[in-house]
Write an enzyme that holds these catalytic residues in place. Structure first.
Site, PDB file in Angstrom:
ATOM      1  N   GLN A 183     -14.295 -10.125 -51.120  1.00 26.04           N
ATOM      2  CA  GLN A 183     -13.665 -10.961 -52.143  1.00 26.04           C
ATOM      3  C   GLN A 183     -12.403 -10.263 -52.649  1.00 26.04           C
ATOM      4  OE1 GLN A 183     -15.047 -11.475 -56.308  1.00 26.04           O
ATOM      5  NE2 GLN A 183     -15.392 -13.625 -55.747  1.00 26.04           N
ATOM      6  N   TYR A 224      -9.959 -14.857 -63.931  1.00 24.39           N
ATOM      7  CA  TYR A 224      -9.006 -13.866 -63.423  1.00 24.39           C
ATOM      8  C   TYR A 224      -7.685 -14.560 -63.054  1.00 24.39           C
ATOM      9  CZ  TYR A 224     -13.129 -11.043 -63.803  1.00 24.39           C
ATOM     10  OH  TYR A 224     -14.239 -10.410 -64.314  1.00 24.39           O
TER      11      TYR A 224
END
Length: 361
Positions: A100, A181
């Site tokens: 990721q 994020y």
């Protein structure tokens, strides 16, 4: 038509997964000097290689992308070599593994930023959130807004990290567009008040996520590229607006057009209620025609039900994988699940990381 079950082998792009159970990304704060994955990480992930697919902990695409202490990167030769030990260990056990890729944006602290600089964000709006630095949870720092001329560099950092991932032996990458994020911050009206090409409209707010995903897919192939989103999660100080359905319906359509291999959706509040905020997740499923990977609050029964209904293709389990390295076998046999020790989740060594026993032990 054969009914899908959690334990069937299935195709994902050019890969054959042993089952439909995915290990969700889980931050553990155990990287070593230089933010290199430790030797313990290779053991940890290999222990869990019976998952159809492992998605690693979130991994920085650049030094600026860091927000928490001891989280790994994928932008130096040493980090690439460290991850190669992990991928080799997982592949030796017959597993498949994606990394990721992460830029935290405003969810950071000056103490982990290069030169003590302010974290970057779409707009200079501080998140009501905390981060983990210097072995403590502290308020995040005040961010500064990214200048237009800096945005191509963000895209390039993801592209280069994706290339590095293939060098490190990963089977693919997941672009982290979720949980408050940087890429998620751009999607949100409450975090992004820009008036240029990256703010304002649904299309503009989605622009950076789509540009990053397109760059990654061009670099390593759409068949090795996934994206994670969390449409209504309040994680990391995000305040969902009343317009998230339109925003994420558009995102799903655009990602579908890129032909990426999967869309990973946090259904509800990350680690919390699945239904706290109204949202039609099936609308995303209708718009995204490749593999739909569902996450958040899934039990075996819920996963099997959603598979039978054709609402999901893969199901990601998070916290259960921490204390149950053999989670696939436990789900299959109905064996009891061990409970994780919260005190050892973040940071430390083998305790609470690689010492949870399998049933056979």
């Amino acid at each position: 038509m054969t009914e899908k079950t959690l334990f069937d082998a299935c195709a994902l792009g050019g890969l054959t997964l042993a089952n439909r159970i995915v290990m969700a990304p889980l931050t553990r704060n155990r990287a070593g000097a230089g933010l290199v994955p430790s030797a313990l990480a290779a053991t940890y992930y290999a222990q869990r290689a019976s998952a159809g697919l492992i998605i690693t902990e979130a991994t920085q695409v650049s030094a600026q992308a860091q927000g928490y202490q001891d989280t790994p990167g994928l932008y130096t030769p040493e980090q690439i070599a460290g991850w190669r030990q992990v991928t080799d260990a997982v592949h030796a056990k017959g597993g498949k593994i994606f990394v990721q890729l992460w830029h935290v944006g405003r969810v950071s602290h000056v103490s982990v930023q290069p030169g003590g600089a302010a974290p970057v964000a779409p707009s200079a709006i501080r998140a009501q959130a905390k981060t983990f630095v210097n072995n403590a949870f502290v308020d995040v720092s005040e961010p500064r807004a990214l200048a237009m001329e800096e945005i191509p560099g963000i895209v390039e950092s993801f592209r280069q990290a994706a290339a590095n991932a293939i060098t490190a032996g990963f089977d693919g990458v997941e672009v982290h567009g979720a949980n408050g994020y940087l890429l998620d911050q751009f999607l949100r009206e409450t975090a992004n008040v820009r008036t240029d090409a990256y703010g304002g409209s649904v299309e503009n707010r989605a622009r950076l996520l789509i540009e990053v995903t397109a760059a990654v897919a061009k670099e390593i192939g759409a068949g090795r590229t996934g994206v994670r989103i969390s449409p209504v999660s309040p994680a990391s100080g995000i305040v969902p607006s009343a317009h998230e359905q339109a925003q994420f319906d558009y995102v799903a359509e655009q990602l579908n057009a890129l032909g990426i291999v999967y869309l990973h959706v946090v259904e509800g509040a990350t680690g919390g209620p699945r239904d706290a905020t109204p949202f039609d997740f099936d609308a995303l499923r209708r718009r995204f025609q490749q593999t739909y990977l569902a996450n958040n609050g899934y039990t075996r029964d819920l996963a099997e039900s959603r598979l039978r209904e054709g609402k999901v293709d893969l199901v990601a389990f998070g916290h259960d994988f921490i204390a149950n390295p053999d989670l696939v076998e436990r789900l299959k046999t109905g064996a009891p699940l061990a409970q994780m020790n919260m005190a050892t989740v973040y940071g430390g060594g083998a305790a609470g990381y690689t010492d949870y026993p399998a049933l056979a032990a």
